[in-house]
Motif scaffolding. Structure first.
Motif, short mmCIF file in Angstrom:
data_model
loop_
_atom_site.label_atom_id
_atom_site.label_comp_id
_atom_site.label_asym_id
_atom_site.label_seq_id
_atom_site.Cartn_x
_atom_site.Cartn_y
_atom_site.Cartn_z
N LYS A 197 0.82 -1.30 0.10
CA LYS A 197 0.05 0.07 0.00
C LYS A 197 0.82 1.21 -0.04
CE LYS A 197 -3.62 -2.56 0.26
NZ LYS A 197 -4.45 -2.64 -1.17
N VAL A 198 2.00 1.42 0.48
CA VAL A 198 2.96 2.46 0.80
C VAL A 198 3.86 2.54 -0.34
CG1 VAL A 198 2.30 2.51 3.16
CG2 VAL A 198 4.18 1.38 2.44
N ALA A 199 4.33 1.69 -0.74
CA ALA A 199 5.44 1.86 -1.92
C ALA A 199 5.07 2.39 -3.05
CB ALA A 199 5.93 0.02 -2.13
N LYS A 200 5.55 3.07 -3.42
CA LYS A 200 5.24 4.16 -4.38
C LYS A 200 5.85 3.77 -5.90
CE LYS A 200 5.52 8.05 -1.45
NZ LYS A 200 6.13 9.66 -1.16
N ARG A 201 6.56 2.55 -6.22
CA ARG A 201 6.91 2.11 -7.47
C ARG A 201 7.10 0.55 -7.12
NH1 ARG A 201 11.31 4.08 -4.98
NH2 ARG A 201 13.26 2.68 -5.14
N PRO A 202 6.96 -0.13 -8.29
CA PRO A 202 7.48 -1.53 -8.38
C PRO A 202 8.80 -1.63 -8.31
CG PRO A 202 6.75 -0.80 -10.41
CD PRO A 202 6.40 0.39 -9.60
N GLY A 203 9.34 -2.67 -7.90
CA GLY A 203 10.91 -3.03 -7.82
C GLY A 203 11.14 -4.14 -7.02
N LYS A 204 12.47 -4.18 -6.30
CA LYS A 204 12.72 -5.29 -5.72
C LYS A 204 12.70 -5.14 -4.27
CE LYS A 204 16.33 -7.04 -8.80
NZ LYS A 204 17.74 -7.59 -8.94
N VAL A 205 12.19 -6.21 -3.64
CA VAL A 205 12.17 -6.28 -2.08
C VAL A 205 12.83 -7.04 -1.43
CG1 VAL A 205 10.25 -6.38 -0.16
CG2 VAL A 205 9.55 -5.37 -2.58
N ALA A 206 13.51 -6.85 -0.51
CA ALA A 206 14.27 -7.88 0.24
C ALA A 206 13.55 -8.38 1.51
CB ALA A 206 15.75 -7.10 0.70
N VAL A 207 13.81 -9.64 1.96
CA VAL A 207 13.15 -10.18 3.10
C VAL A 207 14.38 -10.57 3.96
CG1 VAL A 207 11.66 -11.96 4.07
CG2 VAL A 207 11.14 -10.83 1.96
N LEU A 208 14.91 -9.85 5.04
CA LEU A 208 15.95 -10.47 5.83
C LEU A 208 15.39 -11.57 6.97
CD1 LEU A 208 16.56 -7.51 4.83
CD2 LEU A 208 17.92 -7.25 6.82
N ILE A 250 7.38 -16.65 5.35
CA ILE A 250 6.43 -17.26 4.31
C ILE A 250 5.22 -16.55 4.01
CG2 ILE A 250 4.78 -19.25 4.29
CD1 ILE A 250 6.93 -21.03 5.66
N GLY A 251 4.65 -15.91 5.21
CA GLY A 251 3.64 -15.04 5.15
C GLY A 251 3.67 -13.88 4.04
N PHE A 252 4.82 -13.21 4.38
CA PHE A 252 5.17 -12.08 3.55
C PHE A 252 5.45 -12.36 2.12
CE2 PHE A 252 7.60 -8.68 1.68
CZ PHE A 252 7.42 -7.41 2.37
N ARG A 253 5.81 -13.35 1.85
CA ARG A 253 6.25 -13.84 0.63
C ARG A 253 4.75 -14.34 -0.19
NH1 ARG A 253 11.43 -15.10 -1.39
NH2 ARG A 253 10.60 -16.26 -3.04
N SER A 254 3.82 -14.93 0.52
CA SER A 254 2.90 -15.67 -0.01
C SER A 254 1.67 -14.40 -0.45
CB SER A 254 2.08 -16.62 0.99
OG SER A 254 1.55 -15.83 2.23
N TYR A 255 1.77 -13.36 0.42
CA TYR A 255 0.92 -12.26 0.10
C TYR A 255 1.55 -11.65 -1.15
CZ TYR A 255 -2.00 -8.07 0.29
OH TYR A 255 -2.78 -7.12 0.02
N ILE A 256 2.70 -11.21 -1.14
CA ILE A 256 3.21 -10.56 -2.33
C ILE A 256 3.17 -11.44 -3.64
CG2 ILE A 256 5.30 -9.71 -3.47
CD1 ILE A 256 4.43 -7.86 -1.28
N ARG A 257 3.04 -12.47 -3.39
CA ARG A 257 2.94 -13.28 -4.61
C ARG A 257 1.52 -13.31 -5.17
NH1 ARG A 257 5.11 -17.50 -2.81
NH2 ARG A 257 3.27 -18.62 -1.87
N GLU A 258 0.48 -13.25 -4.15
CA GLU A 258 -0.88 -13.44 -4.45
C GLU A 258 -1.36 -12.15 -5.06
OE1 GLU A 258 -2.80 -14.93 -1.00
OE2 GLU A 258 -1.67 -16.69 -0.79
N ASN A 259 -1.05 -11.07 -4.13
CA ASN A 259 -1.76 -9.91 -4.46
C ASN A 259 -0.74 -8.57 -4.96
OD1 ASN A 259 -4.25 -10.50 -3.14
ND2 ASN A 259 -2.58 -11.17 -1.47
N ALA A 260 0.58 -8.71 -5.17
CA ALA A 260 1.51 -7.74 -5.55
C ALA A 260 2.37 -8.18 -6.43
CB ALA A 260 1.84 -6.96 -4.14
N PRO A 261 2.22 -8.73 -7.40
CA PRO A 261 3.03 -9.55 -8.13
C PRO A 261 4.32 -8.43 -9.02
CG PRO A 261 1.23 -9.47 -9.23
CD PRO A 261 0.93 -9.02 -8.05
N THR A 262 4.02 -7.21 -8.68
CA THR A 262 4.93 -6.29 -9.50
C THR A 262 6.30 -6.18 -8.68
OG1 THR A 262 3.85 -4.31 -8.26
CG2 THR A 262 3.05 -4.99 -10.60
#
Length: 342
Positions: free
Chosen positions: A184-195, A209-221
């Protein structure tokens, strides 16, 4: 002239036997608190003439329990606060007199944790600990369970099917919530790191797992990539975050595991001229300050006060009733901190 209420009237109004009322009034045998309260309220309702005796009924001495707690990282504000809340919850318990023994694990090495478990197992009626999910720890928990000493997992689950219960957050939901906010807050598509930390902490794994699953389902950009660290130290997290910041297409990152302070320090040094979305776990003086100055976007926090109250009640129940046949999970609602509500 109205007839004075009798013991039989009182018993009928309270829905108990005459013998129960007699035991309560004359302290012949113990009566459960709920039953005694029902009789007392009934006495008030019908105007029973010995209501004063009911009110001053003898109370049995509450039991005395020794509760053991194994936490991590004594220098961290989060665990210092955790220890204070544990001690306060045990001292405030009304159903029992409690003594808390709090130990800080010297490391995450299973052998160190097992040594603490065994030591507390010889002194305490129940134990709660923060630990990785490792077969040797599971075996140690099972040995204590066989001796009638329940062990609870805190913050991160371990020894499933053997430990008495898990008390903490639903970490998969934490990860999905962080991803929702990120999208919701990211202003552009691009790369996201999960530490994350390459250890056996289920909390880190489930958040990731939760973070990745949501992005894969709802924010594929967003293009996700993982950053694994061997140990959870400030220096390691600082260096990993600094390396991540060198990625030109980086939109932001989520600290699923690692030392949050290291990530905040690297972000302050490397990200001043970039709009980076950063989400962390737990609210501390460091994360609160980073929210206030706009360094990070959100912190998801454990409600320690409520957790410790729930935990001490569960530990006392396990001591009183014995280890459960079906160990359970207690998920607490997590708190969300943003720059506008700190």
């Amino acid at each position: 002239m109205a007839k004075r209420p009798t013991i039989a009237d009182l018993a009928r109004e309270a829905g108990v036997s005459v013998a129960t009322v007699d035991r309560l009034l004359n302290a012949r045998l113990p009566v459960r608190d709920q039953t005694a309260l029902r009789v007392y309220k009934a006495a008030e309702t019908i105007g029973y003439h010995r209501v004063g005796l009911v009110e001053r009924r003898p109370q049995p001495n509450p039991p005395r329990y020794r509760l053991g707690f194994i936490l991590r990282k004594p220098a961290q504000h989060f665990y210092q606060e955790f220890a204070r809340e544990v001690e306060a919850a045990v001292n405030a318990a009304q159903a029992f007199h409690g003594t808390s023994r709090i130990e800080f694990a010297p490391s995450d090495v299973p052998g160190d944790l097992i040594a603490l478990l065994q030591e507390l197992g010889g002194r305490c009626n129940a134990i709660a600990m923060v630990a990785p999910d490792h077969p040797t720890i599971t075996a140690a928990v099972e040995e204590l369970r066989a001796k009638g000493i329940p062990v609870f997992s805190l913050l991160s689950d371990f020894a499933a099917g053997v430990r008495e219960g898990y008390v903490g957050l639903n970490n998969r939901k934490v990860g999905r919530t962080a991803a929702w906010m990120f999208s919701k807050v990211a202003k552009r598509p691009g790369k996201v790191a999960v530490l994350a930390v390459n250890e056996r902490y289920q909390s880190h794994e489930l958040r990731e797992i939760g973070f990745r699953s949501y992005i894969r389902e709802n924010a594929p950009t967003f293009d996700l990539f993982d950053v694994f660290m061997d140990i959870e130290t400030r220096r390691m997290t600082y260096e990993a975050t600094r390396d991540v910041m060198r990625e030109p297409e980086l939109v932001g990152f989520y600290v699923a595991g690692g030392d949050m302070d290291g990530a905040i320090s690297a972000l302050r040094k490397e990200g001043e001229l970039r709009e980076i979305v950063a989400i962390v776990n737990e609210i501390t003086p460091q994360s609160r300050a980073a929210l206030a100055d706009g360094t990070i976007t959100m912190a998801v926090a454990t409600p320690l006060h409520r957790l410790c109250q729930e935990l001490t009640t569960l530990m006392a129940n396990a001591i009183e009733t014995g280890c459960a046949k079906t160990p359970g999970q207690t998920f607490l609602p997590f708190d969300i901190y943003l720059p506008e509500n700190i």
